[in-house]
Design an enzyme around this catalytic site. Structure first.
Site, short mmCIF file in Angstrom:
data_model
loop_
_atom_site.label_atom_id
_atom_site.label_comp_id
_atom_site.label_asym_id
_atom_site.label_seq_id
_atom_site.Cartn_x
_atom_site.Cartn_y
_atom_site.Cartn_z
N SER A 1 -15.59 -8.29 -59.10
CA SER A 1 -14.17 -8.45 -59.39
C SER A 1 -13.81 -8.44 -60.86
O SER A 1 -12.70 -8.07 -61.22
CB SER A 1 -13.66 -9.74 -58.77
OG SER A 1 -14.27 -10.85 -59.39
N HIS B 1 -13.14 -7.52 -52.63
CA HIS B 1 -12.29 -6.73 -53.54
C HIS B 1 -12.23 -5.26 -53.12
O HIS B 1 -11.86 -4.41 -53.93
CB HIS B 1 -12.78 -6.87 -54.98
CG HIS B 1 -12.57 -8.25 -55.49
ND1 HIS B 1 -11.36 -8.69 -55.99
CD2 HIS B 1 -13.40 -9.33 -55.50
CE1 HIS B 1 -11.46 -9.97 -56.31
NE2 HIS B 1 -12.68 -10.39 -56.02
N THR C 1 -11.86 -10.69 -47.17
CA THR C 1 -10.76 -11.66 -47.27
C THR C 1 -9.49 -11.05 -46.68
O THR C 1 -9.32 -9.83 -46.65
CB THR C 1 -10.51 -12.04 -48.74
OG1 THR C 1 -9.52 -13.09 -48.79
CG2 THR C 1 -9.99 -10.88 -49.57
N LYS D 1 -6.29 -10.73 -50.26
CA LYS D 1 -6.08 -9.84 -51.40
C LYS D 1 -5.34 -8.59 -50.92
O LYS D 1 -4.13 -8.63 -50.74
CB LYS D 1 -7.42 -9.58 -52.09
CG LYS D 1 -8.04 -10.91 -52.58
CD LYS D 1 -9.22 -10.74 -53.47
CE LYS D 1 -10.03 -12.02 -53.68
NZ LYS D 1 -9.36 -13.09 -54.38
N THR E 1 -15.50 -18.04 -65.40
CA THR E 1 -15.26 -16.89 -64.52
C THR E 1 -16.05 -15.68 -65.03
O THR E 1 -16.57 -14.88 -64.25
CB THR E 1 -13.75 -16.57 -64.45
OG1 THR E 1 -13.07 -17.78 -64.10
CG2 THR E 1 -13.44 -15.52 -63.42
N1 PMP Z 1 -15.72 -13.29 -52.93
C1 PMP Z 1 -15.33 -12.78 -54.11
C2 PMP Z 1 -16.17 -11.73 -54.71
C3 PMP Z 1 -14.16 -13.22 -54.73
O1 PMP Z 1 -13.79 -12.72 -55.91
C4 PMP Z 1 -13.38 -14.22 -54.10
C5 PMP Z 1 -12.08 -14.77 -54.70
N2 PMP Z 1 -11.59 -14.23 -55.81
C6 PMP Z 1 -13.82 -14.72 -52.89
C7 PMP Z 1 -14.98 -14.25 -52.33
C8 PMP Z 1 -13.03 -15.78 -52.19
O2 PMP Z 1 -12.01 -15.18 -51.46
P1 PMP Z 1 -10.67 -16.00 -51.12
O3 PMP Z 1 -9.78 -15.86 -52.30
O4 PMP Z 1 -10.16 -15.38 -49.88
O5 PMP Z 1 -11.10 -17.42 -50.91
#
Ligand code: PMP
Length: 404
Positions: free
Chosen positions: A188, A216, A244, A247, A362
């Protein structure tokens, strides 16, 4: 004991490092995505959002809104219980069938978020399969890392996207130990894409199960939005695909898909599935309509690709460096948390452009960035305006041009 003093000590350290997380207070404007109102001390004004993970604007698609409204009228606001105790609604089962079909798998299981789906699935697999070893890409998301950690299974980290390193590590594990290779498709923050076929080749050679996070990618890649694994025709070779609903599908929730036995296993043993209230049925209904729409429609995906390409070309024309990758994520590297925040503040205050600074943890320290996610609903004018703002700020702030 003065607990607040203990809390503040650590919060102050974050602030002095420039890593404290500030929220922008937004009010999404229904039907006007990517525009939102920003509530700040000096009042409320309209901004253009450039860092939303509602990648295709489906969170405000009329069909999805109608589906949620209809389901709220029909079922109410909440599920009323855990999936086991009164919380399994017809809409949940329809959604699970839709997801299994999306990925060409026997079954699917939904969770309250993508985070929970990774955490619950990996912690269950790793803890219940005796002698299990989980081989985790070094770039994996926190939800996978925490799930693996909680499983107490042996964890082996392989260098990010490095298949030779993965193979070396797989070869060192006794043949009779269950092995899980866990990785993502689109990462991401850098927007790079895993060498999925090569990973599957070595995983199969060593009899390992494969676990891919397509959070993603779902909705955006593949003819039906089944992710990069669909686009490359590889979904059938992957044991578990995780995604997910929050997104590209514009709702909230997470899921896994795989064999019927695998999903039943997670359903039966994962505390993160069992002991929590089910998603509101109305969310499930809306997500199903969003998924079904993106199975048929190429319009949103094509529009997104067009706008991503336009933004990259215009940044190039102005000499503003961005990380090259094959995805929809456009990271502009700054490399310093204070400068990144300063730029984001300028964009918000002077240009009504909202992009959240991305800082440690992050991303690694020294790789702080602005991460832009163009959607099909950003207009050409939005893109031109963003690039002209960045061009001015680049000169004003004398940002050393860097690409990681
Ligand atoms: N996996 C990845 C690679 C993510 O970037 C994220 C959240 N940004 C998640 C899982 C978690 O997903 P959710 O936002 O639906 O909790």
């Amino acid at each position: 004991m003065d607990f607040d003093a203990l809390f503040n000590e650590q919060l102050d350290a974050l602030k002095s490092d420039g890593n404290y997380r500030y929220f922008a207070e937004l009010e999404r404007k229904c039907g006007k995505f990517p525009k939102a109102a920003n509530h700040a001390d000096d009042g409320v004004r309209d901004v253009t959002v450039w860092c939303s993970n509602d990648y295709l604007g489906m969170g405000q698609h009329p069909k999805v809104i109608d589906a949620m409204k209809e389901a709220v009228e029909r079922t109410g606001t909440g599920a009323g219980g855990t999936r086991n105790i009164s919380g399994t609604n017809h809409d949940h089962l329809l959604l699970e069938a839709e997801l299994a079909d999306l990925h060409g798998k026997e079954a699917a299981l939904i969770f309250t978020s993508g985070y929970v789906s990774n955490w619950a699935s990996l912690s269950t697999l790793g803890s219940r399969l005796e002698n299990c070893v989980i081989l985790s890409d070094a770039g994996n998301h926190a939800s996978m890392i925490e799930g693996i950690r909680h499983s107490k299974a042996k964890k082996v980290i392989w260098r990010h996207n490095d298949v030779a390193d993965l193979e070396e590590k797989l070869a060192a594990i006794p043949a009779d130990h269950p092995k899980i290779v866990a990785f993502e498709s689109v990462y991401s923050m850098d927007g790079d894409i895993a060498p999925i076929e090569a990973i599957l080749d070595v995983a199969e050679k060593y009899g390992a199960m494969t676990y891919i996070d397509e959070v993603h990618a779902v909705g955006m890649y593949g003819k039906r939005g089944g992710g990069v694994s669909e686009e490359l025709g590889l979904a059938h070779r992957i044991t578990l695909i995780e995604g997910t609903l929050g997104k590209a599908f514009g709702c909230v929730g997470g899921y896994i898909t795989g064999s019927a036995a695998l999903c039943d296993f997670i359903r039966s043993f994962a505390s993160g599935f069992i002991f929590t209230t089910a998603l509101p049925p109305a969310v499930a209904a809306a997500a199903r309509v969003s998924i079904a729409h993106l199975k048929e429609s190429q319009f949103e995906r094509a529009g997104q690709r067009r706008q991503v390409a336009k933004l990259r070309a215009m940044l190039d024309a102005q000499g503003i460096p961005h990380m090259p990758n094959d995805s929809h994520i456009v990271p502009v590297m700054i490399g310093d948390p204070v400068k990144t925040k300063m730029l984001a503040d300028y964009l918000m205050d002077e240009w009504n452009i909202y992009v959240q600074p991305i800082n440690y943890p992050t991303v690694p320290k020294g790789t702080e960035r602005l991460r832009f996610t163009p959607s099909p609903l950003h207009t050409d004018e939005d893109i031109a305006y963003l690039v002209s703002a960045l061009t001015v700020l680049w000169k004003q702030c004398a940002i050393a041009h860097q690409v990681a």
